[in-house]
Scaffold this active site. Structure first.
Site, PDB file in Angstrom:
ATOM      1  N   CYS A 378     -16.033  28.328 -17.668  1.00 52.68           N
ATOM      2  CA  CYS A 378     -16.099  27.625 -16.387  1.00 52.68           C
ATOM      3  C   CYS A 378     -16.896  28.441 -15.361  1.00 52.68           C
ATOM      4  CB  CYS A 378     -14.694  27.292 -15.890  1.00 52.68           C
ATOM      5  SG  CYS A 378     -14.649  26.078 -14.553  1.00 52.68           S
ATOM      6  N   HIS A 516     -12.688  24.400 -20.687  1.00 54.32           N
ATOM      7  CA  HIS A 516     -11.625  25.406 -20.817  1.00 54.32           C
ATOM      8  C   HIS A 516     -11.048  25.357 -22.228  1.00 54.32           C
ATOM      9  CE1 HIS A 516     -11.136  26.716 -16.580  1.00 54.32           C
ATOM     10  NE2 HIS A 516     -11.655  25.523 -16.320  1.00 54.32           N
ATOM     11  N   GLU A 518      -9.433  27.459 -23.834  1.00 55.05           N
ATOM     12  CA  GLU A 518      -8.136  28.125 -23.969  1.00 55.05           C
ATOM     13  C   GLU A 518      -6.981  27.135 -24.021  1.00 55.05           C
ATOM     14  OE1 GLU A 518      -8.956  28.292 -19.407  1.00 55.05           O
ATOM     15  OE2 GLU A 518     -10.076  28.243 -21.298  1.00 55.05           O
TER      16      GLU A 518
END
Length: 556
Positions: A378, A516, A518
């Site tokens: 990001c 993102h 994650e």
């Protein structure tokens, strides 16, 4: 009617209700049940999307673009179930729903009250989120005794009364403190916490007793006697050095058997082999790397909870222990990239605002110039774009319009700030435009052949979750590509840049993404980008060790 387990907390906050509930859910899922989870948060914000990371920690994003509490991240890391906005409800959202109904005239001019209107809305949301599963765990945020939690507690009391004990259980997590000076565990706080629950009409069925020491049988009997909970249902939730040991621990305590009997569920034996493999890889690694995480909220690491976990997951897949070196990007601005001299890889996570942004740009430049594996997420991608624009493309003063509205080269900006030469404007779907200009939720992207990104994923099209406002400015695509930047993924309509990287012959591993990833990493599966990044860090560590050996020999 989906059986429900309501999870409450007492004595003090931050006891780990989310991880405890998720661990139990993992065991029940391992017995063949279809399990979902839900979080009821007592704060009046509609969602945590605008709350400070220093106060609230990470904002976790679901496939459908909901900005939720970080506990949903725990839930998805332990379960195979993918959650949605239905699984995260706040007091603010409940009141917002009720007020909207009142304005529409749904209550036919009647007086709107906490009971029954607010509690009915809470119950409706619980049913909506849990319908169709074999079992659901519903966590109530906060601590029993908080005035904010009372409507939620009243709602779950009503559900138990309406459904009966065979369809709804109360599980209460409390603290049994160890008093070192006396050498004793003290049960009185747990007794008082249960007393507080009883005062509002809730009798816990199961107690999870969090403590530093295992709960002796004598203390277990004492707690059972004074709380009217069966001795078998007083569970020792002793502190563990690895949160992924908890599913096995709860199974050994017989917690899953107890729940299956009480709710009369049909389930097979627990297959915890995947969790045992996770713990084994964590306990007995073959290698170790140090990853520098350069962020803006380092003093409150819960702001990067999913990033930290995903890095560890990437290591688990190759039996590598991942040690994190947390670095404030503002410190990089003041002290320079020498703070990064001892790391094997660098990750720059997301963030908002201009504070510390130049430190992220410096971090990108250091990694790029010194061949250190770099993973930008990001804001970390945007920093890498600004670095390349300034230092490789010769675009002096390049910046993001988030930080400099008057930049001569706004290589990062809102879509509405840049339009193509043909007058093309933003063409995003309604689902993508949640939260004003925020791009949220799971969106597909197409990967460029023969790139690092394509190699990592092994697919031409992948979906990742987004949470950001600013984008790569298409007006600078050609200039940056001419300067050596590789655009390795774009949105399916070809409008938005999703990933960038450097050619493999110029850098061993330099990749950044606007999404993102994650949020889609789990301890059992990892994520392709994090696995590849940790592998690159291992290789970089090995290269540094090999380069140092001749110097050591010459010195000797």
């Amino acid at each position: 009617m989906t059986p429900l387990i309501f999870v409450t907390g007492g004595v003090v906050s931050s006891l780990g209700k989310g991880i405890a509930a998720a661990s139990l859910a993992a065991v029940l899922e391992a017995r063949g049940l279809r399990v979902t989870m839900m979080k009821l948060d007592p704060y009046i914000n509609v969602d945590p999307g605008t709350m400070s990371p220093f106060q609230h920690g990470e904002v976790y994003v679901t496939d459908d673009g909901a900005e939720t509490d970080l506990d949903l991240g725990h839930y998805e890391r332990y379960l195979r179930t993918r959650l949605s906005r239905k699984n995260s409800i706040t007091t603010g959202r409940i009141y917002d729903n009720v007020i909207r109904k009142e304005r529409r005239g749904d209550y036919l001019g009647g007086t709107v009250q906490v009971i029954p209107h607010i509690t009915d809305e809470i119950k409706r949301c619980i049913v909506e989120a849990t319908d169709g599963f074999d079992l659901a765990l519903v966590e109530i945020g906060g601590t029993v005794g908080d005035i904010e939690s009372l409507p939620f507690l009243e709602a779950i009391r009503q559900i138990r009364s309406e459904r009966g004990a065979e369809h709804a259980l109360f599980m209460h997590l409390t603290l049994v403190p160890w008093i070192a000076a006396a050498g004793e565990l003290k049960t009185k706080p747990t007794q008082h916490s249960v007393k507080e629950m009883r005062s509002i009409g809730i009798q816990p069925d199961i107690l999870l007793c969090r403590s530093e020491q295992p709960l002796p049988d004598s203390e277990r009997r004492k707690i059972a006697l004074f709380t009217n909970v069966s001795e078998r249902a007083v569970i020792s939730a002793v502190d563990l050095d690895n949160i992924y040991k908890m599913p096995r621990r709860f199974h050994e305590e017989g917690l899953d058997d107890l729940i299956i009997e009480r709710l009369r569920l049909k389930a097979g034996p627990a297959d915890l082999s995947e969790w045992d493999a996770v713990v084994d890889a964590s306990e007995y690694p073959d290698d170790e790397v140090v990853i520098g995480v350069v962020g803006k909220y380092i003093d409150h690491q819960d702001a990067y909870k999913s990033v930290a976990e995903a890095l560890k997951h990437g290591g688990l897949r190759q039996r590598t222990r991942v040690k994190l070196k947390w670095l404030e990007s503002s410190d990089i601005e003041r002290e320079g990239a020498r703070l990064l001299s001892d790391v094997d890889g660098i990750l720059v996570p997301g963030g908002f605002g201009d504070r510390g942004f130049e430190g992220k740009v410096q971090t990108s430049a250091h990694a790029r110039e010194n061949g250190v594996p770099y993973f930008g997420i990001c804001y970390g991608m945007q920093a890498a774009v600004v670095d390349m624009a300034r230092h490789k493309a010769g675009l002096n003063g390049a910046n993001s319009t988030e930080n400099d509205k008057h930049s001569p080269h706004p290589v990062i900006g809102l879509i509405t700030e840049w339009r193509t030469s043909t007058g093309e404007v933003e063409r995003r779907s309604a689902d993508s435009d949640l939260g004003g200009t925020m791009r949220l939720g799971l969106q597909d992207q197409r990967l460029k052949p023969n790139t690092l990104a394509r190699e990592m994923y092994g697919n031409d099209v992948v979906g990742e979750r987004h949470r950001h406002r600013y984008e790569f400015n298409n007006r600078y695509r050609t200039q940056l590509e001419d300067a050596g930047l590789v655009i390795s993924a774009k949105s399916m309509d070809d409008l938005l840049v999703e990933m960038i990287e450097l050619p493999r012959d110029e850098h061993p591993w330099f990749l950044a993404c606007q999404a993102h990833p994650e949020f889609l990493s789990t301890p059992r599966d990892g994520h392709p980008l994090f696995i590849g990044f940790i592998r690159a860090a291992r290789e970089h560590k090995a290269r540094r060790a090999a380069a140092a050996k001749p110097l050591e020999g010459a010195h000797a």
